[in-house]
Design a protein around this motif. Structure first.
Motif, mmCIF file in Angstrom:
data_model
loop_
_atom_site.group_PDB
_atom_site.id
_atom_site.type_symbol
_atom_site.label_atom_id
_atom_site.label_comp_id
_atom_site.label_asym_id
_atom_site.label_seq_id
_atom_site.Cartn_x
_atom_site.Cartn_y
_atom_site.Cartn_z
ATOM 1 N N PRO A 35 20.045 -29.833 11.919
ATOM 2 C CA PRO A 35 20.652 -28.632 12.476
ATOM 3 C C PRO A 35 20.436 -27.403 11.595
ATOM 4 O O PRO A 35 20.163 -27.524 10.403
ATOM 5 N N GLY A 37 21.206 -24.524 9.224
ATOM 6 C CA GLY A 37 22.167 -24.422 8.133
ATOM 7 C C GLY A 37 22.407 -25.725 7.398
ATOM 8 O O GLY A 37 23.259 -25.805 6.509
ATOM 9 N N SER A 38 21.637 -26.779 7.728
ATOM 10 C CA SER A 38 21.886 -28.087 7.110
ATOM 11 C C SER A 38 21.204 -28.215 5.740
ATOM 12 O O SER A 38 21.386 -29.223 5.062
ATOM 13 N N LYS A 40 17.635 -27.471 5.098
ATOM 14 C CA LYS A 40 16.211 -27.818 5.147
ATOM 15 C C LYS A 40 15.377 -26.877 4.270
ATOM 16 O O LYS A 40 14.535 -27.326 3.497
HETATM 17 N N1 ATP Z 1 20.177 -18.481 -2.195
HETATM 18 C C1 ATP Z 1 21.300 -18.886 -1.572
HETATM 19 N N2 ATP Z 1 22.512 -18.486 -1.992
HETATM 20 C C2 ATP Z 1 23.635 -18.909 -1.384
HETATM 21 N N3 ATP Z 1 23.665 -19.736 -0.330
HETATM 22 C C3 ATP Z 1 22.476 -20.166 0.154
HETATM 23 C C4 ATP Z 1 21.244 -19.766 -0.434
HETATM 24 N N4 ATP Z 1 20.238 -20.347 0.247
HETATM 25 C C5 ATP Z 1 20.821 -21.070 1.220
HETATM 26 N N5 ATP Z 1 22.167 -20.975 1.171
HETATM 27 C C6 ATP Z 1 23.115 -21.685 2.038
HETATM 28 O O1 ATP Z 1 22.696 -23.025 2.149
HETATM 29 C C7 ATP Z 1 22.946 -23.535 3.447
HETATM 30 C C8 ATP Z 1 21.656 -24.139 3.998
HETATM 31 O O2 ATP Z 1 20.703 -23.108 4.209
HETATM 32 P P1 ATP Z 1 19.205 -23.408 4.671
HETATM 33 O O3 ATP Z 1 18.520 -22.090 4.709
HETATM 34 O O4 ATP Z 1 18.622 -24.463 3.821
HETATM 35 O O5 ATP Z 1 19.437 -23.972 6.145
HETATM 36 P P2 ATP Z 1 18.318 -24.515 7.161
HETATM 37 O O6 ATP Z 1 18.600 -25.951 7.407
HETATM 38 O O7 ATP Z 1 16.979 -24.142 6.654
HETATM 39 O O8 ATP Z 1 18.671 -23.695 8.477
HETATM 40 P P3 ATP Z 1 17.704 -23.056 9.597
HETATM 41 O O9 ATP Z 1 17.314 -24.177 10.501
HETATM 42 O O10 ATP Z 1 18.572 -22.076 10.291
HETATM 43 O O11 ATP Z 1 16.553 -22.414 8.888
HETATM 44 C C9 ATP Z 1 23.501 -22.382 4.269
HETATM 45 O O12 ATP Z 1 24.903 -22.535 4.304
HETATM 46 C C10 ATP Z 1 23.101 -21.164 3.458
HETATM 47 O O13 ATP Z 1 24.050 -20.138 3.629
#
Ligand code: ATP
Ligand code: MG
Length: 246
Positions: A35, A37-38, A40
């Motif tokens: 999902p 925000g998980s 990835k």
């Molecule tokens: N540099 C950072 N500083 C603070 N929080 C962060 C940072 N990078 C990511 N996060 C937090 O880590 C969590 C995961 O973010 P991530 O970008 O890895 O999600 P994702 O699985 O790639 O989502 P998406 O599919 O929307 O790209 C989120 O709650 C985000 O706010």
């Protein structure tokens, strides 16, 4: 080739990765789904050393990269190509200069290869011949993504990390990029980690699919094994993606 062990990462009190284990075998395509925000993208940024783990190991080619200093990390990154989720182009450079950048940087102190020929070839591979003189702001989101991909493959990396390579692309271009990822693996033996929201594309290209949920990998296996998973998160995710469960 890439081995992640008990990886923990929090931002403040936001625990994102909670003891994540994953291995991406050499010369294979590992697709990570999960999902929004998980974590990835956070996971991918650890593999290339842009983020440091709170604890746990990220082992690439036998080296724990969380222990490398900045200099060694810069050296180490040369074997990676990374397509960032937002393409991350240099806005002040045209398409040609963006794709040429790592080629020129990578050959510092050595012989400069035929930059023009390499740039043309990579742009052709992503279906973008003839846009060399355009600025990133003049391109669509999908085109920017493909320029980012051309730049990522310019140095013939042995490991490719793709953060949602087909999001925002039309079905024909999605298929073309899937085929490009496959040919990087089949013809050049590249080890790939692909983050994707696109279930069909994941099943088309993956040797192994892994699903991240609540900071851990909750299921992984070949596409066939993964499709048979009884894990409730997997079942929800696949059925939301329109895939029938066997
Ligand atoms: N540099 C950072 N500083 C603070 N929080 C962060 C940072 N990078 C990511 N996060 C937090 O880590 C969590 C995961 O973010 P991530 O970008 O890895 O999600 P994702 O699985 O790639 O989502 P998406 O599919 O929307 O790209 C989120 O709650 C985000 O706010
Ligand atoms: Mg992301």
């Amino acid at each position: 080739m890439i081995e992640i062990k008990a990886l923990n990462k929090s931002f403040g009190d936001n625990g994102v990765l909670k003891g994540l284990d994953l291995s991406a075998p050499e010369g294979k395509i590992t697709v990570v789904i999960g999902p929004s925000g998980s974590g990835k993208t956070v996971l991918l940024r650890h593999i290339i050393g842009l983020l440091k783990p709170d604890s746990g190991k990220v082992i690439v080619d036998g080296t724990d990269i969380s222990g490398l200093d900045q200099n060694m990390l810069t050296q180490f990154r040369r074997r990676f190509g990374m397509l960032f989720q937002n393409a991350a182009l240099f806005d002040s450079m045209n398409v040609y200069e963006n794709v040429a950048f790592p080629i020129i940087e990578g050959s510092r102190g050595g012989r400069l290869p035929d930059v023009h020929a390499i740039v043309s070839d990579k742009l052709r591979l992503v279906g973008l011949s003839g846009v060399e003189n355009k600025m990133p702001s003049e391109l669509s989101g999908g085109m920017r993504k493909r320029v980012g991909l051309a730049r990522a493959i310019a140095l013939k990396p042995s490991i490719m990390l793709y953060d949602e390579p087909t999001t925002g692309l039309d079905p024909v271009m999605t298929l073309a990029i899937d085929n490009l990822i496959l040919s990087m693996q089949q013809e050049l033996g590249v080890t790939s980690v692909v983050i994707s929201h696109d279930i069909d594309s994941a099943f088309r290209i993956a040797d192994q699919i892994a699903m991240i949920h609540d900071g851990r990998i909750v299921a992984s296996g070949s596409p066939a094994e993964f499709g048979r998973s009884k894990n409730p998160e997997v079942i929800d995710f696949l059925s939301a993606g329109g895939r029938k469960m066997s």
